[in-house]
Design a protein around this motif. Structure first.
Motif, PDB file in Angstrom:
ATOM      1  N   ILE A   1       0.941  -1.134   0.081  1.00 33.36           N
ATOM      2  CA  ILE A   1       0.217   0.051  -0.037  1.00 33.36           C
ATOM      3  C   ILE A   1       0.712   1.371  -0.060  1.00 33.36           C
ATOM      4  N   SER A   2       1.785   1.266   0.805  1.00 39.80           N
ATOM      5  CA  SER A   2       2.498   2.378   1.070  1.00 39.80           C
ATOM      6  C   SER A   2       3.993   2.265   0.106  1.00 39.80           C
ATOM      7  N   HIS A   3       4.045   1.063  -0.735  1.00 41.05           N
ATOM      8  CA  HIS A   3       5.375   0.936  -1.379  1.00 41.05           C
ATOM      9  C   HIS A   3       6.578   1.013  -0.689  1.00 41.05           C
ATOM     10  N   VAL A   4       6.671   0.420   0.544  1.00 41.67           N
ATOM     11  CA  VAL A   4       8.074   0.611   1.265  1.00 41.67           C
ATOM     12  C   VAL A   4       8.253  -0.825   1.949  1.00 41.67           C
ATOM     13  N   TYR A   5       9.670  -0.857   2.267  1.00 39.33           N
ATOM     14  CA  TYR A   5      10.040  -2.249   3.160  1.00 39.33           C
ATOM     15  C   TYR A   5      10.412  -1.272   4.663  1.00 39.33           C
ATOM     16  N   VAL A   6      10.110  -2.323   5.359  1.00 40.22           N
ATOM     17  CA  VAL A   6      10.527  -1.808   6.990  1.00 40.22           C
ATOM     18  C   VAL A   6      11.728  -2.675   7.061  1.00 40.22           C
ATOM     19  N   ILE A   7      12.957  -1.818   7.371  1.00 38.53           N
ATOM     20  CA  ILE A   7      14.164  -2.679   7.589  1.00 38.53           C
ATOM     21  C   ILE A   7      14.783  -2.433   9.009  1.00 38.53           C
ATOM     22  N   GLY A   8      15.851  -3.157   9.302  1.00 38.67           N
ATOM     23  CA  GLY A   8      16.457  -2.831  10.445  1.00 38.67           C
ATOM     24  C   GLY A   8      17.872  -2.256  10.202  1.00 38.67           C
ATOM     25  N   VAL A   9      18.351  -1.064  10.811  1.00 38.14           N
ATOM     26  CA  VAL A   9      19.519  -0.329  10.647  1.00 38.14           C
ATOM     27  C   VAL A   9      20.074  -0.361  11.945  1.00 38.14           C
ATOM     28  N   GLU A  10      21.343  -0.553  11.889  1.00 31.16           N
ATOM     29  CA  GLU A  10      22.280  -0.719  13.128  1.00 31.16           C
ATOM     30  C   GLU A  10      22.934   0.873  13.521  1.00 31.16           C
ATOM     31  N   ASP A  11      22.668   1.051  14.706  1.00 27.10           N
ATOM     32  CA  ASP A  11      23.368   2.554  15.108  1.00 27.10           C
ATOM     33  C   ASP A  11      24.917   2.382  14.904  1.00 27.10           C
TER      34      ASP A  11
END
Length: 449
Positions: free
Chosen positions: A57-67
């Protein structure tokens, strides 16, 4: 009111459920390779990231990013969940397969390119005749994904220097682009260019003249024909153009009565947006990005102003489509017969190869058909009908009788069991379009049974 409350409640539940999913240690759905730098999260193309959610719907992936700052200082933190557009990542795969995906893009990791010419095409396949999927702008930055193999474009009978590369534009479009008009550079982890002094902009460069020399210009009548659908195949041809061959330092002007080619030795700017070519009898006046005037002085010493435009799309394809339209129109008339009989105007036979035989048409002699004409010849769909006639007629049949120099045109209409022809001798013809009937046309009715 109830509908608004229900809509609000639904959106609120969706938002809360998404937040809950992201906040929890949800299952990783796969791993992706970053295709375009994301400086705000210290991500470079080529990095591998875990993917938790895909939203169509939003045309996105939710990903994990390290600090990365915390990691550098030995501090362990949970992954930060961020959203990235779908196009900015590869399709998620299992952890066991991500190495092979990463290797695919490794050779050109951190490699980008700047476009030297306006309108440079990106194509569906690595070949110059393939479908165009994107038109690049001058100075546009694209991501170089990997190298491919394909046929090099030709100029002056010689292949251009360069290679085909799979590229990514900043709107997510991917395609194949030949590197001859690309300037490559690399980026650091902040997404800034490093190296390649060639990318420094030349303050002396004339933007308008650069736009002129990097395009093929066609007579403005071509665009008028294309926009109106009034295409005259006898007058429109890809070789009729004004073009700079920057590879071989040539300038050529080719029209129906002009065929000239000169060695290009530079130009002098004689006025705002006006350029005189050195040792060439041409002055170019830049009007718009898609319109120029070429003032050409021929051997007779008389200057003439020629209007040229840029054509969107492939001119060869446009011409091929017009030929197909004519062929299909004629074939539909043949399929409606091919034998047509009239008690007053004889028997007409239309053949699939474009030949015809028409007997006993004496009532049309000499007002329409010459007394010297024989009963055979060729027939085609050459003209089209204007909007005012489109509801009453399907098109125009053009007959070339053996023994007669002039063509004979009939408006035609396919009707149930019949073919109606109407004499177009006195019709108004504009270019390749019949826009109005004659004052007293003769109507011929043929049975196809």
């Amino acid at each position: 009111m109830k509908k608004s409350f229900l809509r609000f409640t639904t959106l609120l539940l969706l938002t809360l459920s998404t937040a809950l999913l992201v906040s929890c240690k949800e299952k990783i759905m796969g791993y992706s390779v970053v295709l375009w730098n994301v400086p705000e999260y210290n991500l470079q193309d080529g990095d591998v990231v875990p993917v938790f959610i895909r939203s169509n719907i939003s045309h996105v992936y939710v990903i994990g990013v390290e600090d990365k700052t915390a990691v550098a200082n030995g501090i362990k933190k949970d992954l930060e969940k961020v959203e990235l557009p779908l196009w900015q990542l590869t399709e998620p795969v299992k952890k066991s397969k991500i190495d092979s995906v990463q290797k695919k893009y490794a050779e050109y990791a951190h490699n980008y390119a700047s476009v030297k010419t306006d309108g440079l095409p990106a194509r569906a396949e690595p070949v110059n005749t393939s479908k165009q999927v994107y038109r690049l702008r001058k100075n546009e930055v694209i991501k170089v994904l990997y190298q491919g193999s394909g046929q090099a474009p030709m100029t002056g009978g010689k292949p251009l220097e360069g290679e085909w590369y799979r590229i990514l534009a900043d709107d997510g479009t991917q395609g194949w682009c030949f590197s001859h008009n690309l300037v490559f550079f690399q980026t650091d982890k902040y997404g800034k260019r490093i190296g390649n002094a060639d990318l420094e902009e030349d303050d002396e460069e004339d933007v308008y003249f650069n736009n002129i020399i990097n395009k093929t210009w066609y007579p403005d009548s071509f665009r008028t024909m294309i926009q109106t659908g009034n295409i005259d195949l006898a007058k429109i041809h890809p070789s009729y153009n004004f073009v700079f061959d920057t590879e071989n330092q040539k300038v050529s002007l080719n029209l129906s009565k002009i065929h000239e080619s000169w060695d290009y030795e530079g130009y002098t700017k004689t006025n705002e947006k006006q350029y005189t070519l050195k040792n060439i009898p041409i002055i170019i006046i830049y009007k718009k990005s898609d319109f120029i005037v070429v003032r050409y002085t021929g051997p007779d010493g008389k200057p003439q102003e020629l209007n040229f435009v840029r054509i969107d799309g492939d001119l060869n394809e446009i011409i091929a489509d017009e030929k197909t339209r004519r062929t299909e129109a004629y074939n539909s008339v043949v399929a409606h017969g091919p034998n047509f009989k009239s008690s007053n105007y004889g028997t007409l036979v239309l053949n699939a190869d474009g030949s015809f035989k028409w007997t006993n048409y004496k009532l049309l002699v000499p007002s329409i058909i010459s007394a010297s004409a024989k009963n055979t010849g060729t027939v085609s769909v050459r003209y089209a009908v204007g909007k005012s006639l489109a509801d009453s007629y399907d098109g125009v049949l053009t007959f070339k009788f053996e023994g007669m120099t002039q063509e004979v045109n009939f408006l035609y209409k396919k009707e149930a069991g019949r073919l109606r022809l109407e004499d177009a001798t006195g019709a108004t013809i504009s270019g390749n379009l019949i826009t109005a009937k004659g004052s007293s046309p003769i109507t011929l009715s043929f049975s196809n049974k």
